[in-house]
Scaffold this motif. Structure first.
Motif, PDB file in Angstrom:
ATOM      1  N   SER A 197       0.818  -1.236   0.000  1.00 25.59           N
ATOM      2  CA  SER A 197       0.000   0.000   0.000  1.00 25.59           C
ATOM      3  C   SER A 197       0.838   1.266   0.000  1.00 25.59           C
ATOM      4  N   LEU A 198       2.067   1.160  -0.508  1.00 27.20           N
ATOM      5  CA  LEU A 198       2.930   2.325  -0.647  1.00 27.20           C
ATOM      6  C   LEU A 198       2.880   2.895  -2.061  1.00 27.20           C
ATOM      7  N   ALA A 199       2.164   2.230  -2.940  1.00 24.02           N
ATOM      8  CA  ALA A 199       2.029   2.694  -4.318  1.00 24.02           C
ATOM      9  C   ALA A 199       0.661   2.276  -4.843  1.00 24.02           C
ATOM     10  N   TYR A 200       0.228   2.931  -5.913  1.00 28.01           N
ATOM     11  CA  TYR A 200      -1.088   2.634  -6.475  1.00 28.01           C
ATOM     12  C   TYR A 200      -1.069   2.903  -7.977  1.00 28.01           C
ATOM     13  N   ALA A 201      -1.896   2.155  -8.673  1.00 26.17           N
ATOM     14  CA  ALA A 201      -2.058   2.350 -10.119  1.00 26.17           C
ATOM     15  C   ALA A 201      -3.215   3.305 -10.352  1.00 26.17           C
ATOM     16  N   ALA A 202      -2.975   4.331 -11.155  1.00 26.49           N
ATOM     17  CA  ALA A 202      -4.013   5.319 -11.468  1.00 26.49           C
ATOM     18  C   ALA A 202      -4.806   4.875 -12.702  1.00 26.49           C
ATOM     19  N   ASP A 203      -5.908   5.558 -12.927  1.00 33.41           N
ATOM     20  CA  ASP A 203      -6.787   5.187 -14.037  1.00 33.41           C
ATOM     21  C   ASP A 203      -6.110   5.348 -15.397  1.00 33.41           C
ATOM     22  N   ASN A 204      -5.107   6.227 -15.483  1.00 33.58           N
ATOM     23  CA  ASN A 204      -4.447   6.468 -16.776  1.00 33.58           C
ATOM     24  C   ASN A 204      -3.328   5.468 -17.079  1.00 33.58           C
ATOM     25  N   GLY A 205      -3.143   4.482 -16.209  1.00 29.64           N
ATOM     26  CA  GLY A 205      -2.108   3.473 -16.430  1.00 29.64           C
ATOM     27  C   GLY A 205      -0.780   3.780 -15.768  1.00 29.64           C
TER      28      GLY A 205
ATOM     29  N   VAL B  31       1.674   4.472 -12.466  1.00 27.32           N
ATOM     30  CA  VAL B  31       1.753   3.997 -11.088  1.00 27.32           C
ATOM     31  C   VAL B  31       2.506   5.040 -10.277  1.00 27.32           C
ATOM     32  N   TYR B  32       1.957   5.393  -9.101  1.00 27.81           N
ATOM     33  CA  TYR B  32       2.540   6.442  -8.268  1.00 27.81           C
ATOM     34  C   TYR B  32       2.924   5.905  -6.892  1.00 27.81           C
ATOM     35  N   TYR B  33       3.963   6.505  -6.326  1.00 30.12           N
ATOM     36  CA  TYR B  33       4.333   6.232  -4.936  1.00 30.12           C
ATOM     37  C   TYR B  33       3.504   7.143  -4.036  1.00 30.12           C
ATOM     38  N   ALA B  34       2.913   6.577  -2.991  1.00 31.05           N
ATOM     39  CA  ALA B  34       2.082   7.337  -2.050  1.00 31.05           C
ATOM     40  C   ALA B  34       2.974   7.904  -0.948  1.00 31.05           C
ATOM     41  N   VAL B  35       3.446   9.113  -1.138  1.00 33.08           N
ATOM     42  CA  VAL B  35       4.446   9.707  -0.249  1.00 33.08           C
ATOM     43  C   VAL B  35       3.969   9.756   1.201  1.00 33.08           C
ATOM     44  N   HIS B  36       2.707  10.082   1.416  1.00 33.54           N
ATOM     45  CA  HIS B  36       2.224  10.251   2.792  1.00 33.54           C
ATOM     46  C   HIS B  36       2.200   8.935   3.563  1.00 33.54           C
ATOM     47  N   GLN B  37       2.347   7.808   2.847  1.00 31.07           N
ATOM     48  CA  GLN B  37       2.337   6.500   3.500  1.00 31.07           C
ATOM     49  C   GLN B  37       3.712   6.107   4.038  1.00 31.07           C
ATOM     50  N   PHE B  38       4.739   6.880   3.677  1.00 27.27           N
ATOM     51  CA  PHE B  38       6.089   6.570   4.143  1.00 27.27           C
ATOM     52  C   PHE B  38       6.488   7.588   5.213  1.00 27.27           C
TER      53      PHE B  38
END
Length: 460
Positions: free
Chosen positions: A132-140, A142-149
């Motif tokens: 749960s430190l990254a997620y795939a967006a609708d546009n294809g 993938v981003y790192y979720a900075v606030h989760q670290f």
């Protein structure tokens, strides 16, 4: 004991490797879409010096310096040039290797290219998504979720609140948080792309170093280096990726060299104020450039100007002139109990203090000039070699013509003929002609030195 300034704690620390006697070091290398400028040269030379000193002190060193051979700038430059990305990157990798070799930079243990490790990057991204430190967006993408670290900002000293208030926050509707950064970019028409669980695309810049560092050096290693400009966001993001994936420290010592500056501004391609290594080599020997870089402490700004390079040449000339009358073997071991060697070692062990180490070389040169001691001359050459200096024969260095293509420059063959003609004039008592020949050489930038072994010359 060696002390290293660790950017992570903003202080010098005793260097204690993870494995006694062994050092693993990773340095961020070039993005290959243009020729190397002096800012790149500083990274190459500084960390070459670091590795040389570690090896001189008996460490077994694994040195990794990566090559970024895919990113937005590379794609854009290839389009502008109407050439393939492989052609563009291959050409500039070859040019980089030539420039590095000219500057006396030894090849790293490994020099991985980003495009050869896509699978490793995909695997790491999958692990970050699973945690749960990254997620795939609708546009294809993938981003790192900075606030989760929780540790984000510890290298640069930036808090999330400061970053949110800053102007560098990128606006992207596909992100859950403006601070999130891209790990995988979905393919656009005509761009190079690789298969992934999220569709065809290519990696973001930051993930490549985390993945390649882990592949060659493991999940944790000793030293990570690069230019000061990489501290944030690149190295900050590397920490978030690698420590987020593995739940333990990524790197023990972070090293960053200072900027090269021109008129008080950072030298960079984006500002258009850069000088390529090849441009500078038209007027100066490669070793002069290396000396110019190392006579400043690696963490301090390095101010570029022709005057500073001329000063560096004159200083290096003095060291070579001290050695010019000696035949020195390269096989002798350094006597580290010698006072000069001890002082040199103390300087280098103090966060690679090359200005102080080079000062020892000048003290030795003065001793050589005063005593004509072969042992002092040998030690001067030995200590210089640790910095990648003084490895040419004095004659080759002092008689070198930086720009052989300059039609107005006097050649070595012409000089030798004039020296011989002057000798013949002196033998026949034609002293006025001999003096005239000497003056003509002086006007051409050539200094003659008469001694017991005959007449030698060097370029001024």
């Amino acid at each position: 004991m060696l002390k290293i300034y660790n950017t992570l704690i903003r202080d010098k620390q005793d260097f204690v490797p993870l494995t006694p006697g062994k050092v693993k070091i990773y340095v961020c290398g070039m993005t290959v879409y243009d020729y190397c400028h002096l800012g790149h040269a500083r990274v190459l030379v500084v960390f070459d010096m670091v590795v040389r000193w570690l090896r001189a002190r008996g460490f077994e060193v694994i040195y990794v310096r990566n090559i970024t051979d895919i990113d937005d700038k590379i794609i854009q430059r290839a389009l502008e040039n109407h050439e393939t990305i492989e052609s563009l990157t291959g050409r500039f990798i070859h040019a980089m290797e030539q420039d590095a070799a000219a500057l006396g930079v030894e090849r790293p243990t490994y020099e991985p290219r980003a495009t050869h490790f896509i699978e490793n990057m995909v695997t790491m991204i999958e692990k970050l998504i699973d945690k749960s430190l990254a997620y795939a967006a609708d546009n294809g993408d993938v981003y790192y979720a900075v606030h989760q670290f929780p540790g984000y900002g510890k290298l640069s000293g930036k808090s999330l609140d400061d970053l949110r208030a800053g102007e560098r926050v990128e606006i992207d509707a596909n992100k859950k948080d403006p601070l999130d950064f891209v790990l995988w970019k979905s393919a656009k028409p005509g761009e190079p792309a690789w298969d992934s669980p999220w569709g065809r695309g290519r990696p973001g810049w930051h993930i490549e170093c985390s993945a390649m560092g882990e592949h060659f050096l493991g999940e944790q290693f000793d030293i990570h280096g690069g230019g000061q400009d990489l501290q944030f966001p690149h190295h900050e993001n590397e920490i978030a990726q690698s420590e987020g994936a593995h739940d333990h420290p990524f790197v023990n010592y972070w090293m960053h060299n200072g900027f090269v500056r021109v008129d008080s501004e950072k030298m960079s391609k984006s500002l258009g104020n850069f000088f390529t290594v090849r441009e500078v080599l038209k007027n100066y020997q490669p070793e002069v450039i290396r000396f110019f870089i190392l006579r400043a402490h690696y963490r301090s700004p390095l101010n570029y100007s022709d005057q500073h390079l001329r000063d560096a040449k004159l200083a290096l000339d003095r060291l070579y002139i001290a050695l010019k009358d000696f035949e020195i073997s390269n096989n002798d071991e350094i006597d580290w109990t010698n006072d000069y060697a001890q002082t040199f070692m103390s300087a280098m062990n103090d966060d690679f203090n090359t200005p102080e180490a080079i000062a020892v070389l000048f003290e030795l040169a003065s001793a050589v000039n005063k005593t004509q001691s072969n042992s002092h001359a040998a030690l001067l050459k030995q200590l210089g070699s640790i910095l990648g200096l003084l490895q040419q024969t004095p004659q080759l260095y002092l008689q070198h013509n930086p720009d052989d293509s300059d039609k107005e420059s006097i050649s070595a063959e012409q000089i030798e003929r004039m020296v011989q003609k002057r000798l013949e004039a002196r033998k026949s008592g034609q002293y006025a002609e001999a003096d005239s020949i000497r003056q003509n050489l002086v006007d051409a930038g050539i200094i003659l030195e008469d001694g017991p072994q005959g007449t030698t010359w060097r370029r001024n």
